[in-house]
Motif scaffolding. Structure first.
Motif, PDB file in Angstrom:
ATOM      1  N   ILE A  59       0.858  -1.181   0.000  1.00 48.95           N
ATOM      2  CA  ILE A  59       0.000   0.000   0.000  1.00 48.95           C
ATOM      3  C   ILE A  59       0.892   1.226   0.000  1.00 48.95           C
ATOM      4  CG2 ILE A  59      -1.689   1.289   1.321  1.00 48.95           C
ATOM      5  CD1 ILE A  59      -2.884  -1.318   2.178  1.00 48.95           C
ATOM      6  N   THR A  60       0.495   2.184  -0.784  1.00 50.17           N
ATOM      7  CA  THR A  60       1.323   3.374  -0.937  1.00 50.17           C
ATOM      8  C   THR A  60       0.525   4.630  -0.657  1.00 50.17           C
ATOM      9  OG1 THR A  60       2.706   4.601  -2.473  1.00 50.17           O
ATOM     10  CG2 THR A  60       0.833   3.473  -3.418  1.00 50.17           C
ATOM     11  N   ASN A  61       1.224   5.662  -0.302  1.00 53.02           N
ATOM     12  CA  ASN A  61       0.602   6.979  -0.153  1.00 53.02           C
ATOM     13  C   ASN A  61       0.936   7.856  -1.356  1.00 53.02           C
ATOM     14  OD1 ASN A  61      -0.510   6.400   2.285  1.00 53.02           O
ATOM     15  ND2 ASN A  61       1.226   7.156   3.469  1.00 53.02           N
ATOM     16  N   ASN A  62       1.354   7.255  -2.445  1.00 54.31           N
ATOM     17  CA  ASN A  62       1.807   7.983  -3.615  1.00 54.31           C
ATOM     18  C   ASN A  62       0.625   8.456  -4.456  1.00 54.31           C
ATOM     19  OD1 ASN A  62       3.096   8.976  -5.823  1.00 54.31           O
ATOM     20  ND2 ASN A  62       4.345   7.156  -6.204  1.00 54.31           N
ATOM     21  N   VAL A  63       0.379   9.754  -4.426  1.00 50.77           N
ATOM     22  CA  VAL A  63      -0.741  10.329  -5.169  1.00 50.77           C
ATOM     23  C   VAL A  63      -0.508  10.226  -6.673  1.00 50.77           C
ATOM     24  CG1 VAL A  63      -2.064  12.443  -5.571  1.00 50.77           C
ATOM     25  CG2 VAL A  63      -1.273  11.898  -3.279  1.00 50.77           C
ATOM     26  N   SER A  64       0.748  10.170  -7.116  1.00 47.54           N
ATOM     27  CA  SER A  64       1.036  10.137  -8.554  1.00 47.54           C
ATOM     28  C   SER A  64       0.530   8.853  -9.211  1.00 47.54           C
ATOM     29  CB  SER A  64       2.533  10.301  -8.813  1.00 47.54           C
ATOM     30  OG  SER A  64       3.227   9.181  -8.317  1.00 47.54           O
ATOM     31  N   MET A  65       0.279   7.803  -8.434  1.00 47.12           N
ATOM     32  CA  MET A  65      -0.238   6.552  -8.992  1.00 47.12           C
ATOM     33  C   MET A  65      -1.763   6.570  -9.106  1.00 47.12           C
ATOM     34  SD  MET A  65       2.217   3.864  -7.004  1.00 47.12           S
ATOM     35  CE  MET A  65       1.281   2.480  -7.607  1.00 47.12           C
ATOM     36  N   GLN A  66      -2.358   7.621  -8.644  1.00 44.68           N
ATOM     37  CA  GLN A  66      -3.807   7.718  -8.576  1.00 44.68           C
ATOM     38  C   GLN A  66      -4.451   7.669  -9.970  1.00 44.68           C
ATOM     39  OE1 GLN A  66      -5.628  11.530  -7.250  1.00 44.68           O
ATOM     40  NE2 GLN A  66      -6.033  10.251  -5.477  1.00 44.68           N
ATOM     41  N   LYS A  67      -5.536   6.908 -10.067  1.00 39.97           N
ATOM     42  CA  LYS A  67      -6.302   6.827 -11.307  1.00 39.97           C
ATOM     43  C   LYS A  67      -7.389   7.890 -11.277  1.00 39.97           C
ATOM     44  CE  LYS A  67      -5.743   1.918 -11.091  1.00 39.97           C
ATOM     45  NZ  LYS A  67      -6.290   1.250  -9.949  1.00 39.97           N
ATOM     46  N   LYS A  68      -7.786   8.319 -12.438  1.00 40.73           N
ATOM     47  CA  LYS A  68      -8.831   9.336 -12.563  1.00 40.73           C
ATOM     48  C   LYS A  68     -10.043   8.733 -13.269  1.00 40.73           C
ATOM     49  CE  LYS A  68      -6.106  12.797 -11.296  1.00 40.73           C
ATOM     50  NZ  LYS A  68      -6.230  13.444 -10.048  1.00 40.73           N
ATOM     51  N   ARG A  69     -11.187   9.040 -12.758  1.00 41.29           N
ATOM     52  CA  ARG A  69     -12.456   8.698 -13.392  1.00 41.29           C
ATOM     53  C   ARG A  69     -13.253   9.991 -13.503  1.00 41.29           C
ATOM     54  NH1 ARG A  69     -11.557   4.442 -15.893  1.00 41.29           N
ATOM     55  NH2 ARG A  69     -11.379   2.492 -14.791  1.00 41.29           N
ATOM     56  N   LYS A  70     -14.284   9.950 -14.330  1.00 34.02           N
ATOM     57  CA  LYS A  70     -15.063  11.175 -14.495  1.00 34.02           C
ATOM     58  C   LYS A  70     -16.541  10.886 -14.650  1.00 34.02           C
ATOM     59  CE  LYS A  70     -13.776  11.276 -19.355  1.00 34.02           C
ATOM     60  NZ  LYS A  70     -13.005  12.026 -20.320  1.00 34.02           N
ATOM     61  N   ILE A  71     -17.286  11.916 -14.308  1.00 37.38           N
ATOM     62  CA  ILE A  71     -18.721  11.936 -14.570  1.00 37.38           C
ATOM     63  C   ILE A  71     -18.941  13.098 -15.527  1.00 37.38           C
ATOM     64  CG2 ILE A  71     -21.021  12.324 -13.622  1.00 37.38           C
ATOM     65  CD1 ILE A  71     -20.054  11.046 -11.030  1.00 37.38           C
ATOM     66  N   ILE A  72     -19.509  12.783 -16.673  1.00 33.86           N
ATOM     67  CA  ILE A  72     -19.819  13.818 -17.659  1.00 33.86           C
ATOM     68  C   ILE A  72     -21.306  14.098 -17.578  1.00 33.86           C
ATOM     69  CG2 ILE A  72     -19.887  14.435 -20.101  1.00 33.86           C
ATOM     70  CD1 ILE A  72     -17.579  12.453 -20.545  1.00 33.86           C
ATOM     71  N   ILE A  73     -21.631  15.342 -17.382  1.00 34.50           N
ATOM     72  CA  ILE A  73     -23.033  15.765 -17.415  1.00 34.50           C
ATOM     73  C   ILE A  73     -23.224  16.467 -18.755  1.00 34.50           C
ATOM     74  CG2 ILE A  73     -24.799  17.226 -16.363  1.00 34.50           C
ATOM     75  CD1 ILE A  73     -23.323  16.783 -13.671  1.00 34.50           C
ATOM     76  N   TYR A  74     -23.969  15.800 -19.625  1.00 36.22           N
ATOM     77  CA  TYR A  74     -24.166  16.309 -20.979  1.00 36.22           C
ATOM     78  C   TYR A  74     -25.501  17.053 -21.021  1.00 36.22           C
ATOM     79  CZ  TYR A  74     -23.456  16.314 -26.044  1.00 36.22           C
ATOM     80  OH  TYR A  74     -23.235  16.679 -27.340  1.00 36.22           O
ATOM     81  N   ARG A  75     -25.413  18.337 -21.256  1.00 32.38           N
ATOM     82  CA  ARG A  75     -26.602  19.189 -21.255  1.00 32.38           C
ATOM     83  C   ARG A  75     -26.901  19.665 -22.669  1.00 32.38           C
ATOM     84  NH1 ARG A  75     -24.148  23.119 -16.676  1.00 32.38           N
ATOM     85  NH2 ARG A  75     -22.648  23.329 -18.351  1.00 32.38           N
ATOM     86  N   GLY A  76     -28.170  19.885 -22.937  1.00 36.75           N
ATOM     87  CA  GLY A  76     -28.547  20.396 -24.246  1.00 36.75           C
ATOM     88  C   GLY A  76     -30.045  20.342 -24.437  1.00 36.75           C
ATOM     89  N   THR A  77     -30.484  20.963 -25.490  1.00 34.93           N
ATOM     90  CA  THR A  77     -31.911  20.974 -25.798  1.00 34.93           C
ATOM     91  C   THR A  77     -32.328  19.604 -26.323  1.00 34.93           C
ATOM     92  OG1 THR A  77     -31.421  21.773 -28.024  1.00 34.93           O
ATOM     93  CG2 THR A  77     -31.945  23.440 -26.355  1.00 34.93           C
ATOM     94  N   VAL A 119     -21.614   8.879 -17.838  1.00 41.38           N
ATOM     95  CA  VAL A 119     -22.144  10.000 -18.594  1.00 41.38           C
ATOM     96  C   VAL A 119     -23.645  10.050 -18.328  1.00 41.38           C
ATOM     97  CG1 VAL A 119     -22.500   8.738 -20.785  1.00 41.38           C
ATOM     98  CG2 VAL A 119     -22.203  11.223 -20.808  1.00 41.38           C
ATOM     99  N   ILE A 120     -24.122  11.243 -18.033  1.00 37.60           N
ATOM    100  CA  ILE A 120     -25.547  11.461 -17.762  1.00 37.60           C
ATOM    101  C   ILE A 120     -26.086  12.289 -18.902  1.00 37.60           C
ATOM    102  CG2 ILE A 120     -27.241  12.421 -16.158  1.00 37.60           C
ATOM    103  CD1 ILE A 120     -25.023  12.108 -13.970  1.00 37.60           C
ATOM    104  N   ASP A 121     -26.978  11.720 -19.679  1.00 33.16           N
ATOM    105  CA  ASP A 121     -27.545  12.495 -20.787  1.00 33.16           C
ATOM    106  C   ASP A 121     -28.954  12.907 -20.393  1.00 33.16           C
ATOM    107  OD1 ASP A 121     -29.683  11.209 -22.143  1.00 33.16           O
ATOM    108  OD2 ASP A 121     -28.447  10.299 -23.643  1.00 33.16           O
ATOM    109  N   ASP A 122     -28.990  13.971 -19.654  1.00 29.66           N
ATOM    110  CA  ASP A 122     -30.217  14.502 -19.057  1.00 29.66           C
ATOM    111  C   ASP A 122     -30.102  16.013 -18.979  1.00 29.66           C
ATOM    112  OD1 ASP A 122     -32.072  12.626 -18.326  1.00 29.66           O
ATOM    113  OD2 ASP A 122     -31.287  12.319 -16.331  1.00 29.66           O
ATOM    114  N   THR A 123     -31.221  16.629 -18.803  1.00 37.36           N
ATOM    115  CA  THR A 123     -31.203  18.021 -18.419  1.00 37.36           C
ATOM    116  C   THR A 123     -31.459  18.011 -16.924  1.00 37.36           C
ATOM    117  OG1 THR A 123     -32.111  18.624 -20.556  1.00 37.36           O
ATOM    118  CG2 THR A 123     -32.230  20.281 -18.839  1.00 37.36           C
TER     119      THR A 123
END
Length: 166
Positions: free
Chosen positions: A15-33, A96-100
């Motif tokens: 186990i490490t405390n190394n932040v540089s090994m950290q993985k990134k995930r994302k939530i995309i909120i897709y807005r539009g008409t 990804v959230i395709d909602d208003t």
């Protein structure tokens, strides 16, 4: 944390405390008409990496529940959205959230991301975070801007298709 397993004793595991090994995930909120291409884009985005990406669409949920315009079911749609977001974060998917989204729904997503990221920071600082669980989330906003007249035209075409399918 559920991405890997439960927090573990750092003396037994690497186990490490190394932040540089950290993985990134994302939530995309897709807005539009309506009829601005949100659904096409979000479906394609998920297909590009289906093992790590998931999509939530309130429109799809509404269609599954029967009559599309049923205001009394919106509480159920909202509850399903919240449970989906929580479960997807626990399982470490990009979302990804395709909602208003209404502002309070957007706040829910921000609170979930903040809580997850805080838990990751705390477990890392205690030396109880497995490398596969060192995942932080960010929120991205994507806007689909289509001229109003084009959106109205596409919406009318979709409505006509639905009428012909009955």
């Amino acid at each position: 944390m559920e991405c890997g397993k439960e927090p573990i004793n750092s003396k037994k595991h690497n186990i490490t405390n190394n932040v540089s090994m950290q993985k990134k995930r994302k939530i995309i909120i897709y807005r539009g008409t309506r009829s601005s291409g949100k659904t096409d884009w979000t479906k394609q985005w998920v297909l590009e990496d289906p093992e790590h990406r998931v999509r939530f669409s309130s429109d799809d949920i509404r269609n599954m529940l029967g009559k599309y315009q049923a205001p009394e079911r919106e509480v159920l749609v909202s509850a399903m959205r919240k449970q989906f977001i929580v479960a997807a974060i626990k399982k470490c998917y990009d979302v990804v959230i395709d909602d208003t989204l209404k502002p309070h729904e957007d706040d829910f997503v921000r609170r979930c991301v903040k809580a997850h990221n805080s838990a990751v920071n705390e477990l890392r600082s205690l030396g109880k975070l497995l490398p596969q669980d060192d995942i932080k989330y960010s929120i991205e906003y994507k806007d689909s801007i289509v001229p109003l007249q084009e959106s109205i035209y596409e919406d009318a075409k979709d409505l006509e298709k639905k009428k012909n399918c009955r």
